[in-house]
Design an enzyme around this catalytic site. Structure first.
Site, short mmCIF file in Angstrom:
data_model
loop_
_atom_site.label_atom_id
_atom_site.label_comp_id
_atom_site.label_asym_id
_atom_site.label_seq_id
_atom_site.Cartn_x
_atom_site.Cartn_y
_atom_site.Cartn_z
CG ASP A 116 -2.23 -0.25 -1.45
OD1 ASP A 116 -2.57 0.95 -1.36
OD2 ASP A 116 -2.99 -1.14 -1.87
CG ASP A 174 2.67 7.22 -6.78
OD1 ASP A 174 2.50 6.52 -5.76
OD2 ASP A 174 1.94 7.13 -7.78
#
EC number: 2.1.1.33
Length: 217
Positions: free
Chosen positions: A123, A159
């Protein structure tokens, strides 16, 4: 107070609601050593942090039978799926720890145990007020230094560009890690593509690969 909290976290980490021969049990008083991970000692050991559905490690375990793979995952549905896949392929070189590695990591394993450690798409906690929750920080790098031997490898993917840039700066400041060739890669052949990674690629997202070698303990 701190000790009470740690004991409570260990109790939670040990509370698995089902059993399996593929589980490893973490202990606050005894670290796991390579001699008691599997029924035999492997040439090398690979740790995946947050293994998800297990597809990356299982693919690698099939290709590398002389490497022992340890998976740390906290979500029960993903663990059950991974166990089914291990059984399907009759793998004897994969074990799972149902432990939140953000709570306990170097406390679980003996030093220099893993030749490679993988952390895929944790995360990124994009909001500034949540940055303190990010996995990769200076303390995490110290944990890597404990678990990896010199020349051990750490593989990372995200990402989220700002997170990638922050991690590059952390590694620069550490001095203990060195890029194999470049600081940031757009492709990575050593690690199979995960379901999440494939989904992000299909969405057109850029993937940032940051791989490092431990050069100084």
């Amino acid at each position: 107070m701190v000790q009470d909290l740690e004991q409570k976290l260990w109790s939670i980490a040990s509370g698995i609601p089902f059993s399996s021969d593929y589980f490893l049990q973490a202990s606050p008083i005894r670290k796991l050593k390579k001699e008691n991970l599997f029924s035999k000692v492997f040439e090398t050991y690979f740790l995946e942090l947050g293994s998800g559905w297990g597809e990356v490690a299982i693919s690698m375990a099939l290709q590398r039978p002389n490497t022992g793979f340890i998976l740390m995952e906290k979500k029960f549905d993903r663990i059950r799926h991974t166990i089914r896949e291990i059984e399907k392929h009759s793998l004897d070189n994969v074990k799972i720890l149902c432990v939140n590695f953000n709570w306990f990591l170097e406390e679980v394993f003996e030093e220099n145990l893993f030749s490679e450690i993988l952390l895929n798409f944790p995360d990124p906690w994009p909001k500034k007020r949540h940055h303190k929750k990010r996995t990769v920080n200076s303390k995490f790098l110290e944990s890597l230094k404990i678990l990896l031997p010199e020349k051990g490898k750490f593989y990372f993917a995200t990402d989220y560009g700002p997170y990638a840039r922050k991690i590059i700066r952390l590694f620069r400041d550490s001095k203990a890690f060195s890029p194999e060739k470049v600081e940031l890669k757009s492709e990575r052949n050593e690690i199979p593509v995960s379901h999440f990674e494939r989904k992000k690629r299909e969405e057109g997202k850029r993937i940032y690969y940051i791989d490092r070698v431990l050069v100084q303990k």
